[in-house]
Each structure stands twice: as structure tokens, then as C-alpha cells.
Design an enzyme around this catalytic site. Structure first.
Site, PDB file in Angstrom:
ATOM      1  N   ARG A 148     110.776  55.309  36.383  1.00 28.28           N
ATOM      2  CA  ARG A 148     109.994  55.561  35.189  1.00 28.28           C
ATOM      3  C   ARG A 148     108.509  55.631  35.535  1.00 28.28           C
ATOM      4  O   ARG A 148     108.027  54.863  36.347  1.00 28.28           O
ATOM      5  CB  ARG A 148     110.241  54.460  34.151  1.00 28.28           C
ATOM      6  CG  ARG A 148     111.468  54.729  33.307  1.00 28.28           C
ATOM      7  CD  ARG A 148     111.882  53.533  32.503  1.00 28.28           C
ATOM      8  NE  ARG A 148     110.776  52.893  31.802  1.00 28.28           N
ATOM      9  CZ  ARG A 148     110.926  51.829  30.998  1.00 28.28           C
ATOM     10  NH1 ARG A 148     112.123  51.324  30.811  1.00 28.28           N
ATOM     11  NH2 ARG A 148     109.906  51.294  30.404  1.00 28.28           N
ATOM     12  N   ARG A 160     113.101  49.113  40.160  1.00 24.73           N
ATOM     13  CA  ARG A 160     114.002  49.581  39.097  1.00 24.73           C
ATOM     14  C   ARG A 160     114.130  51.104  39.129  1.00 24.73           C
ATOM     15  O   ARG A 160     113.161  51.824  39.333  1.00 24.73           O
ATOM     16  CB  ARG A 160     113.457  49.149  37.734  1.00 24.73           C
ATOM     17  CG  ARG A 160     114.265  49.704  36.564  1.00 24.73           C
ATOM     18  CD  ARG A 160     114.011  48.949  35.309  1.00 24.73           C
ATOM     19  NE  ARG A 160     112.803  49.357  34.624  1.00 24.73           N
ATOM     20  CZ  ARG A 160     112.447  48.872  33.426  1.00 24.73           C
ATOM     21  NH1 ARG A 160     113.184  47.958  32.829  1.00 24.73           N
ATOM     22  NH2 ARG A 160     111.345  49.284  32.855  1.00 24.73           N
ATOM     23  N   ARG A 176     107.663  43.849  18.801  1.00 26.39           N
ATOM     24  CA  ARG A 176     106.762  43.554  19.907  1.00 26.39           C
ATOM     25  C   ARG A 176     105.413  43.039  19.423  1.00 26.39           C
ATOM     26  O   ARG A 176     104.552  42.755  20.251  1.00 26.39           O
ATOM     27  CB  ARG A 176     106.507  44.836  20.696  1.00 26.39           C
ATOM     28  CG  ARG A 176     107.267  44.928  22.003  1.00 26.39           C
ATOM     29  CD  ARG A 176     106.957  46.306  22.525  1.00 26.39           C
ATOM     30  NE  ARG A 176     107.094  46.453  23.935  1.00 26.39           N
ATOM     31  CZ  ARG A 176     108.219  46.844  24.537  1.00 26.39           C
ATOM     32  NH1 ARG A 176     109.308  47.010  23.863  1.00 26.39           N
ATOM     33  NH2 ARG A 176     108.221  47.034  25.829  1.00 26.39           N
ATOM     34  N   ARG A 203     101.166  46.385  31.283  1.00 25.43           N
ATOM     35  CA  ARG A 203     102.196  46.043  30.285  1.00 25.43           C
ATOM     36  C   ARG A 203     102.345  44.534  30.156  1.00 25.43           C
ATOM     37  O   ARG A 203     102.625  44.025  29.080  1.00 25.43           O
ATOM     38  CB  ARG A 203     103.526  46.685  30.665  1.00 25.43           C
ATOM     39  CG  ARG A 203     103.566  48.183  30.326  1.00 25.43           C
ATOM     40  CD  ARG A 203     104.525  48.946  31.206  1.00 25.43           C
ATOM     41  NE  ARG A 203     105.912  48.614  30.989  1.00 25.43           N
ATOM     42  CZ  ARG A 203     106.852  48.744  31.915  1.00 25.43           C
ATOM     43  NH1 ARG A 203     106.543  49.173  33.125  1.00 25.43           N
ATOM     44  NH2 ARG A 203     108.101  48.451  31.642  1.00 25.43           N
ATOM     45  N   LYS A 258     116.229  42.587  29.248  1.00 26.47           N
ATOM     46  CA  LYS A 258     116.655  42.762  27.859  1.00 26.47           C
ATOM     47  C   LYS A 258     117.692  43.876  27.720  1.00 26.47           C
ATOM     48  O   LYS A 258     118.720  43.698  27.089  1.00 26.47           O
ATOM     49  CB  LYS A 258     115.455  43.146  26.973  1.00 26.47           C
ATOM     50  CG  LYS A 258     114.324  42.144  26.951  1.00 26.47           C
ATOM     51  CD  LYS A 258     113.217  42.608  26.012  1.00 26.47           C
ATOM     52  CE  LYS A 258     112.512  43.881  26.464  1.00 26.47           C
ATOM     53  NZ  LYS A 258     111.540  43.671  27.565  1.00 26.47           N
TER      54      LYS A 258
HETATM   55  P1  ADP Z   1     109.934  47.553  28.843  1.00 29.05           P
HETATM   56  O1  ADP Z   1     110.472  46.410  28.005  1.00 29.05           O
HETATM   57  O2  ADP Z   1     110.429  47.528  30.235  1.00 29.05           O
HETATM   58  O3  ADP Z   1     108.428  47.681  28.740  1.00 29.05           O
HETATM   59  P2  ADP Z   1     110.783  49.556  26.866  1.00 29.05           P
HETATM   60  O4  ADP Z   1     111.736  50.653  27.120  1.00 29.05           O
HETATM   61  O5  ADP Z   1     111.206  48.490  25.896  1.00 29.05           O
HETATM   62  O6  ADP Z   1     110.491  48.937  28.303  1.00 29.05           O
HETATM   63  O7  ADP Z   1     109.387  50.146  26.359  1.00 29.05           O
HETATM   64  C1  ADP Z   1     108.695  51.163  27.052  1.00 29.05           C
HETATM   65  C2  ADP Z   1     107.442  51.578  26.305  1.00 29.05           C
HETATM   66  O8  ADP Z   1     107.801  52.129  25.016  1.00 29.05           O
HETATM   67  C3  ADP Z   1     106.470  50.460  25.977  1.00 29.05           C
HETATM   68  O9  ADP Z   1     105.587  50.185  27.068  1.00 29.05           O
HETATM   69  C4  ADP Z   1     105.728  51.040  24.758  1.00 29.05           C
HETATM   70  O10 ADP Z   1     104.786  52.017  25.132  1.00 29.05           O
HETATM   71  C5  ADP Z   1     106.845  51.762  24.015  1.00 29.05           C
HETATM   72  N1  ADP Z   1     107.528  50.874  23.021  1.00 29.05           N
HETATM   73  C6  ADP Z   1     108.844  50.521  23.033  1.00 29.05           C
HETATM   74  N2  ADP Z   1     109.143  49.701  22.018  1.00 29.05           N
HETATM   75  C7  ADP Z   1     107.993  49.513  21.328  1.00 29.05           C
HETATM   76  C8  ADP Z   1     107.631  48.746  20.178  1.00 29.05           C
HETATM   77  N3  ADP Z   1     108.537  47.988  19.521  1.00 29.05           N
HETATM   78  N4  ADP Z   1     106.330  48.778  19.768  1.00 29.05           N
HETATM   79  C9  ADP Z   1     105.406  49.514  20.403  1.00 29.05           C
HETATM   80  N5  ADP Z   1     105.674  50.257  21.497  1.00 29.05           N
HETATM   81  C10 ADP Z   1     106.951  50.257  21.971  1.00 29.05           C
END
Ligand code: ADP
Ligand code: ZN
Length: 201
Positions: free
Chosen positions: A163, A130, A91, A174, A17
Site C-alpha cells: 500500500r 505488509r 477513528r 499515521r 484489526k
Molecule cells: P490502517 O488501520 O492500517 O491505517 P485502514 O484501511 O483502516 O488502515 O485506513 C487507511 C486510511 O483510510 C486511513 O489512513 C485514512 O486515510 C482512511 N480512513 C479509513 N477509515 C477512516 C475513518 N474512519 N475516518 C477517517 N479516515 C479513515
């Protein structure tokens, strides 16, 4: 005046994404808004919000909807008139409804929700290799997008790091969270006639 497009990119962690959103920003002038990136910045800067959300992010749990929606609403208040690609938001169904509501308040509507699909095994394979730049946040993959010099960002010379939520155990967690909380968005957007599916492999 043409309405500035609003697009959602969603899919399992590691589906690409962020990478695709970055390309849309570079090539078509979208504002790339990643909630994950916004929260990581708060955590790194130890802001009150950062301290509040850190435990969720490091363990791969979702941040509560109210907190996420407050942050997104503040962002939209400043950027409503720009084309935006949302990366990693919404999400949950609650967040998707919240986004629809906030956009409607501005006289706007989501244009498309793009699902980038990827199998669990491929997710684990990609995320374990990654790496990200500490300074400019650029994303690398040691297998198929390695930096020129090991451990150093091609663009800014910053240090590459893994990370804390990219360990195999947290990745599996996740993925479960994605299946349970986020995959219902597929039906939600399908019913609105806004879903576009892309094979992330
Ligand atoms: P990835 O898609 O690889 O999991 P992100 O950078 O999008 O990575 O998200 C990392 C973390 O940030 C998630 O595991 C969650 O804890 C938090 N997070 C990000 N966006 C949201 C969201 N829209 N709602 C709830 N938690 C979020
Ligand atoms: Zn960099």
C-alpha cells in the site's frame, strides 16, 4: 428476536484489526465492515467519492468526519439487522458519537469496543513488511504470514502489492494521527463501560 451484535475494533494501524475482523466474519458470521477498504475500493474505481478522498488516504490523513459518517450511515441503512464488526471506524470522538446516534435511530446500541494495543516500533516493523492482494484484498506479511509463492496471492493468484501509505514516513504520520485523534476513544468507551483491551503482540 435477539439484537444483532455491533462491535468496534480499534487500535493503531497494523495492530491486526482487519485480520481479526476477517476471522470474526468467517467463524461467527459477522459482516466485516472496513471503512479503509470501502474507501480504497472507491479510489481504485475512481468514483467521485474516491477522487475526493484519495489525497487523504495516500498521505495518511484522516478523511473528514462528515464524509466518513455519510458513508457509514448508508451502509448501516442496508445492514442494521446483521451482526457487524466495524474495522477502523470510528477513528475520532465525533465519529464515535455519530455511530452511537445512527445506531440509536435504528433502536440499536454498540455492544463492545475492542482495543487492539501495539507499540509504535512493532507497528512500523509489521507495516513495512505488509503486502495485500490487488484482487481479493487478502493481507500477508513477508515476515510472519508470507505467501507460498513470492508476490502472488495463495487464494486467488492475484498480484501482491505494498500500500502506498505503508512507507515508513507515512506510517509514522499515521501513528501520530492515531495518538491524537483516535486514542481518546479509549476513555470514551471506558466511560460507557464498553471497552475491552487486547494485547496485539
Ligand atoms: P490502517 O488501520 O492500517 O491505517 P485502514 O484501511 O483502516 O488502515 O485506513 C487507511 C486510511 O483510510 C486511513 O489512513 C485514512 O486515510 C482512511 N480512513 C479509513 N477509515 C477512516 C475513518 N474512519 N475516518 C477517517 N479516515 C479513515
Ligand atoms: Zn487474492
Amino acid at each position: 428476536m435477539t439484537t444483532p451484535l455491533k462491535i468496534v475494533l480499534f487500535g493503531p494501524p497494523g495492530s491486526g484489526k482487519g485480520t481479526q475482523a476477517e476471522l470474526l466474519a468467517e467463524r461467527l458470521g459477522f459482516v466485516h465492515y472496513s471503512t479503509g477498504e470501502a474507501f480504497r475500493t472507491h479510489i481504485a474505481q475512481k468514483t467521485p467519492l474516491g477522487l475526493e478522498v484519495e489525497r487523504y488516504v495516500t498521505t495518511g490523513m484522516l478523511i473528514p468526519d462528515e464524509i466518513v459518517l455519510k458513508v457509514v450511515k448508508a451502509f448501516l441503512d442496508d445492514h442494521a439487522q446483521r451482526p457487524i464488526v466495524f474495522d477502523g471506524f470510528p477513528r475520532t470522538i465525533v465519529q464515535a458519537r455519530g455511530l452511537d446516534r445512527v445506531l440509536a435511530e435504528q433502536g440499536l446500541e454498540l455492544f463492545r469496543a475492542v482495543l487492539i494495543d501495539l507499540s509504535d516500533d512493532e507497528v512500523v516493523r509489521r507495516l513495512s513488511s505488509r503486502r495485500q492482494c490487488r484482487k481479493c484484498s487478502k493481507i500477508y506479511n513477508l515476515t510472519f504470514m508470507p505467501p507460498q509463492r513470492g508476490g502472488i496471492c495463495d487464494d486467488c493468484g492475484g498480484e501482491l502489492y505494498q500500500r502506498t501509505d505503508d512507507s515508513e514516513k507515512t506510517i509514522r504520520h499515521r501513528l501520530r494521527v492515531y495518538q491524537k485523534e483516535t486514542s481518546p476513544l479509549i476513555d470514551y468507551y471506558e466511560q460507557q463501560g464498553k471497552l475491552v483491551r487486547i494485547d496485539g503482540a
